[in-house]
Structure formats: structure tokens, C-alpha cells
Design an enzyme around this catalytic site. Structure first.
Site, PDB file in Angstrom:
ATOM      1  N   GLY A  17     -27.134   6.029  81.043  1.00  0.00           N
ATOM      2  CA  GLY A  17     -28.347   5.789  80.254  1.00  0.00           C
ATOM      3  C   GLY A  17     -28.373   6.633  78.995  1.00  0.00           C
ATOM      4  O   GLY A  17     -28.783   6.177  77.920  1.00  0.00           O
ATOM      5  N   GLY A  46     -21.701   5.058  82.591  1.00  0.00           N
ATOM      6  CA  GLY A  46     -22.188   4.029  83.499  1.00  0.00           C
ATOM      7  C   GLY A  46     -21.071   3.168  84.042  1.00  0.00           C
ATOM      8  O   GLY A  46     -19.996   3.668  84.386  1.00  0.00           O
ATOM      9  N   LYS A 101     -26.105  -8.096  80.680  1.00  0.00           N
ATOM     10  CA  LYS A 101     -27.159  -8.740  79.898  1.00  0.00           C
ATOM     11  C   LYS A 101     -27.219  -8.343  78.433  1.00  0.00           C
ATOM     12  O   LYS A 101     -26.988  -7.190  78.088  1.00  0.00           O
ATOM     13  CB  LYS A 101     -28.516  -8.385  80.530  1.00  0.00           C
ATOM     14  CG  LYS A 101     -28.664  -8.888  81.924  1.00  0.00           C
ATOM     15  CD  LYS A 101     -30.119  -8.900  82.317  1.00  0.00           C
ATOM     16  CE  LYS A 101     -30.390  -7.943  83.455  1.00  0.00           C
ATOM     17  NZ  LYS A 101     -31.679  -7.340  83.440  1.00  0.00           N
ATOM     18  N   ARG A 130     -18.137  15.165  88.197  1.00  0.00           N
ATOM     19  CA  ARG A 130     -19.272  15.774  87.481  1.00  0.00           C
ATOM     20  C   ARG A 130     -19.268  17.292  87.651  1.00  0.00           C
ATOM     21  O   ARG A 130     -19.673  18.016  86.747  1.00  0.00           O
ATOM     22  CB  ARG A 130     -20.586  15.200  87.983  1.00  0.00           C
ATOM     23  CG  ARG A 130     -20.815  13.817  87.457  1.00  0.00           C
ATOM     24  CD  ARG A 130     -22.239  13.388  87.631  1.00  0.00           C
ATOM     25  NE  ARG A 130     -22.451  12.164  86.890  1.00  0.00           N
ATOM     26  CZ  ARG A 130     -23.427  11.313  87.103  1.00  0.00           C
ATOM     27  NH1 ARG A 130     -24.321  11.577  88.032  1.00  0.00           N
ATOM     28  NH2 ARG A 130     -23.548  10.229  86.380  1.00  0.00           N
TER      29      ARG A 130
HETATM   30  P1  AMP Z   1     -23.825  -2.881  82.220  1.00  0.00           P
HETATM   31  O1  AMP Z   1     -24.238  -1.765  83.134  1.00  0.00           O
HETATM   32  O2  AMP Z   1     -24.940  -3.482  81.454  1.00  0.00           O
HETATM   33  O3  AMP Z   1     -22.661  -2.498  81.354  1.00  0.00           O
HETATM   34  O4  AMP Z   1     -23.359  -4.066  83.182  1.00  0.00           O
HETATM   35  C1  AMP Z   1     -22.350  -3.872  84.106  1.00  0.00           C
HETATM   36  C2  AMP Z   1     -22.368  -4.990  85.088  1.00  0.00           C
HETATM   37  O5  AMP Z   1     -22.178  -6.216  84.407  1.00  0.00           O
HETATM   38  C3  AMP Z   1     -21.257  -4.884  86.085  1.00  0.00           C
HETATM   39  O6  AMP Z   1     -21.790  -4.611  87.352  1.00  0.00           O
HETATM   40  C4  AMP Z   1     -20.585  -6.263  86.050  1.00  0.00           C
HETATM   41  O7  AMP Z   1     -20.341  -6.795  87.326  1.00  0.00           O
HETATM   42  C5  AMP Z   1     -21.630  -7.098  85.336  1.00  0.00           C
HETATM   43  N1  AMP Z   1     -21.033  -8.266  84.685  1.00  0.00           N
HETATM   44  C6  AMP Z   1     -20.013  -8.300  83.817  1.00  0.00           C
HETATM   45  N2  AMP Z   1     -19.698  -9.564  83.498  1.00  0.00           N
HETATM   46  C7  AMP Z   1     -20.533 -10.357  84.194  1.00  0.00           C
HETATM   47  C8  AMP Z   1     -20.699 -11.760  84.319  1.00  0.00           C
HETATM   48  N3  AMP Z   1     -19.925 -12.602  83.648  1.00  0.00           N
HETATM   49  N4  AMP Z   1     -21.683 -12.234  85.143  1.00  0.00           N
HETATM   50  C9  AMP Z   1     -22.457 -11.377  85.817  1.00  0.00           C
HETATM   51  N5  AMP Z   1     -22.354 -10.032  85.758  1.00  0.00           N
HETATM   52  C10 AMP Z   1     -21.405  -9.543  84.957  1.00  0.00           C
END
Ligand code: AMP
Length: 394
Positions: free
Chosen positions: A374, A351, A197, A36
């Protein structure tokens, strides 16, 4: 609306306050990753080369409006000095007499780092008195902190009520790169969505569906799509209240001729742990007591085949629990595929996806890896970010 940039702004002899994002990872009081800081160098160097008095301000951590000794910026001033190859002056306050006299003593070309702006409650509350006090230190404001552009804080938004405000080079690059893929992409354009999610990505999907040619879905959110197709998901992370949204995405893709690519096979595990027993199963036949942890080898192969025909790819969200080596293969394969697509524009949202790309050592192989988690998500949602809206129009 395009924003004014540092490029065509006269800075000679001026006191220029630059909002940077120096919220760097630290361990034992030392900077453990200075990316950064390096990302802000083009702006800082341009200002020094053009005879400006450079006043940097940043937040660090979440001190919540009080002075927290462990969140002082002294070690960051030292780290920046090493990277710049010149000492950086550090003021233990960001407004008031200590900051005023540090600025008054600055010569053209010198760099001063002010104390953590979040030691003052007025920062996150975007309080006019605090914004005005910060602004009083300078003649010009530059925002180079894309990572905090989605926050309307005093140092990202309020300050622009009192000073002419332009974007720095990092901010300019983020805006050019992220907008190019949304507004005027080389086609076909694919979005690769993953992460934990569906609920975190609803607004992004809403905004992207009308713009993309292919939608490739991996990660934990796959379970909600599998449920929407009427198949069992075992113990996978399921968002019951999002199943109808997933169904809507499937329908819209058909109507809008967006090619929807979902995993055919998945890696499932007995529990959420790094060494859990695992197996590869058909995505429509997840057994009871097992949960999705990664995309399977057949899915990875078909995702790769689909991606290789694209001219632009936007990637947001890992394909599996990449933090556990046993479940990082899907994410690694997608990262390596994008890295090898030298003819295509490859944009990685910030992220966790940026973290995964950095772990793989592939940052330099992508067209652009956003520095904002974010902020990049809100940008892809089509929202106007307050820190960008506040800058002067071109
Ligand atoms: P995001 O910040 O929404 O992109 O989510 C990232 C997180 O999603 C990471 O920490 C991953 O470990 C988690 N992730 C990815 N695939 C899965 C899965 N199948 N089950 C649970 N967590 C997951």
C-alpha cells in the site's frame, strides 16, 4: 523534501526507539518468511555497533486494540535473535511499567523488542497519550517501517511530536530508489502495470502518465481497456464505470507521446480456477463465456521487446493470475526479462508484484523490490506518506 537519516545522527549511549515492520508471515507459530526482519538488520546493526540501546516496536496482524495471544511478538523476538546472532529481550508490553523497566535494564548494544503496538487502540487512532507514552521510552525515534509509512498511527506519526525523528536505512533506501525513478529517471522509462483492477491503479496512472515514455498494460485491468476500444471481453473482470477512464488514458498517451503497449493476444479460461480449460485468443476477439487470465505469448514477446530498449522500468501488478501456475507465464517472463536487464534500473512495487518476484527467486536480480505494498502504491500516486512527512527535514 529530503529527510534526516540515521547516517549523520549521533546515537552513542542513547535510547533509540525504532519502528520496524515485523508483520511477517507465520505458520504454526513459526516465522515462514523472515525477509522483513532481514530488511531491518542494517539499521539495528548500525545502532548496536554505535553503542545505542535499541528498542524495537512493530505491529503484527490486526488485533484491533486488544491483546490477542496469537499476535504476541515473542516468536518474532526469538527469530530476530537467531538472525542477529544475539539474544533479543522481549517485553510483554509496549508502554507502562513492564516496558519502562525493560528499557531501564538495557545496556548499550542490547536489543529489546516491545509488544505489538496494535494491542492498544491508541496506536491506530494516533492518540497523543499513547504516542507520548511510547516516546517516553527513548531519546531518539527512527522510522524503518516503509510498509506502514502510509498510515498516520501513533508509532509512525504521533510519536514524532515528542522525539527527534529520522529515517532508518531501509526507509532511506526505499525513498531513494522510488524517488529516483519518478524524479530523475534514466530514459526511456517504462511503467508496467497489471493486477486485478483499473480502479486500484487510477491515481498511479494519473501521476505516472506525465513522467513515463512507455506504458505497458497487462493483468485483469486489460479487459477495461479492450472494452474502451470497443471490443468484447467475454466474462473477463470488467469495470464498466472505469471504461471512460481507460479511454482517457488511451487519448492522453497519444497527446503526450507516451507509447501505450496493450496485449495483442491473451490467455482466456472458461472459469476462474487453476485447471480451467484455456486457450490463446486475439485480445480483440474474446469469445463469450471466456475470461482473461494471462497475457498471451505474442504479447509477452512484444512487451519484452519494448522493455529491452528501456533504461528504467517500474513494475506494479502481475500480468495474470500468477497464483495459478497455468496462468503465471506472462508474469514469469516479465520478471525474468527485468532480472536480465542488468544495465537498467528495475523497480518493483510491493504487494503482489513483490510476492510474484519472490516466488520466482528474482528479488536479488532487481535494482529494488519495495517492502511496502500500500505504501509504494501511494508513493507512486504522488501522495505524501504521513510516516515520512513526520520525519525531520534535512
Ligand atoms: P494488485 O494487488 O492490484 O496488483 O493485483 C494482484 C492480483 O491481480 C493478483 O492476485 C492476480 O491474481 C490478479 N490478477 C492478475 N491478472 C488477473 C486477471 N486477468 N483476472 C483476474 N485477476 C487477475
Amino acid at each position: 523534501m529530503q529527510k534526516q537519516t540515521l547516517q549523520n545522527t549521533d546515537v552513542h549511549g542513547k535510547r533509540v526507539i525504532v519502528r520496524v515492520d515485523f508483520n511477517v508471515p507465520m505458520s504454526n507459530g513459526k516465522i515462514s518468511d523472515d525477509n522483513r526482519i532481514r530488511a531491518a538488520l542494517p539499521t539495528i546493526q548500525h545502532l548496536r555497533d554505535n553503542g545505542a540501546r535499541v528498542i524495537l516496536c512493530s505491529h503484527f496482524g490486526r488485533p484491533n486494540g486488544i491483546v490477542e495471544e496469537t499476535s504476541r511478538l515473542g516468536p518474532i523476538a526469538e527469530g530476530l535473535g537467531k538472525v542477529l546472532g544475539t539474544p533479543v529481550i522481549y517485553a510483554q508490553e509496549c508502554i507502562g511499567p513492564i516496558a519502562n523497566s525493560a528499557v531501564a535494564a538495557l545496556s548499550p548494544g542490547e536489543v529489546l523488542l516491545l509488544e505489538n503496538v496494535r494491542f492498544h487502540p491508541g496506536e491506530e487512532q494516533n492518540e497523543p497519550a499513547f504516542a507520548k507514552a511510547l516516546a517516553s521510552l527513548a531519546d531518539l525515534y527512527v522510522n524503518d517501517a516503509f510498509g506502514t509509512a502510509h498510515r498516520a498511527h501513533a508509532s509512525t506519526a504521533g510519536i514524532t511530536n515528542y522525539l527527534p525523528a529520522v529515517s532508518g536505512f531501509l526507509m532511506q533506501r526505499e525513498l531513494e530508489m522510488l524517488s529516483s525513478v519518478l524524479d530523475n529517471p534514466r530514459r526511456p522509462l517504462a511503467a508496467v502495470m497489471g493486477g486485478a483492477k483499473v480502479s486500484d491503479k487510477i491515481a498511479v496512472l494519473e501521476n505516472l502518465l506525465g513522467k513515463i515514455d512507455k506504458l505497458i498494460i497487462g493483468g485483469g485491468m486489460v479487459a477495461t481497456f479492450i472494452k474502451a476500444m470497443g471490443a468484447p471481453v467475454g466474462d473477463s473482470l470488467l469495470e464498466v464505470e472505469r471504461v471512460s477512464f481507460a479511454q482517457e488514458v488511451i487519448t492522453r498517451c497519444t497527446h503526450w507521446t507516451v507509447e501505450l503497449v496493450l496485449p495483442q493476444d491473451v490467455v482466456v479460461a472458461r472459469d476462474f480456477s487453476p485447471d480451467a480449460p484455456s486457450q490463446v485468443v486475439n485480445a480483440m476477439e474474446i469469445p463469450d463465456g471466456w475470461r482473461i487470465m494471462d497475457i498471451g505469448p505474442e504479447s509477452a514477446a512484444s512487451f519484452i521487446e519494448e522493455l529491452e530498449t528501456c533504461k528504467s522500468v517500474l513494475w506494479n501488478g502481475p500480468m495474470g493470475v500468477f497464483e495459478f501456475p497455468a496462468f503465471s507465464h506472462g508474469t514469469r517472463l516479465i520478471g525474468q526479462t527485468l532480472a536480465a536487464m542488468t544495465d537498467a534500473v528495475t523497480i518493483v512495487g510491493g504487494g503482489s508484484t513483490a510476492e510474484a518476484v519472490a516466488d520466482l527467486g528474482l528479488v536479488d536480480k532487481m535494482t529494488h523490490v519495495s517492502t511496502g505494498g500500500g505504501a509504494s502504491l501511494e508513493f507512486f500516486e504522488g501522495k505524501e506518506l504521513p510516516g515520512i512527512a513526520a520525519l525531520m527535514d534535512k
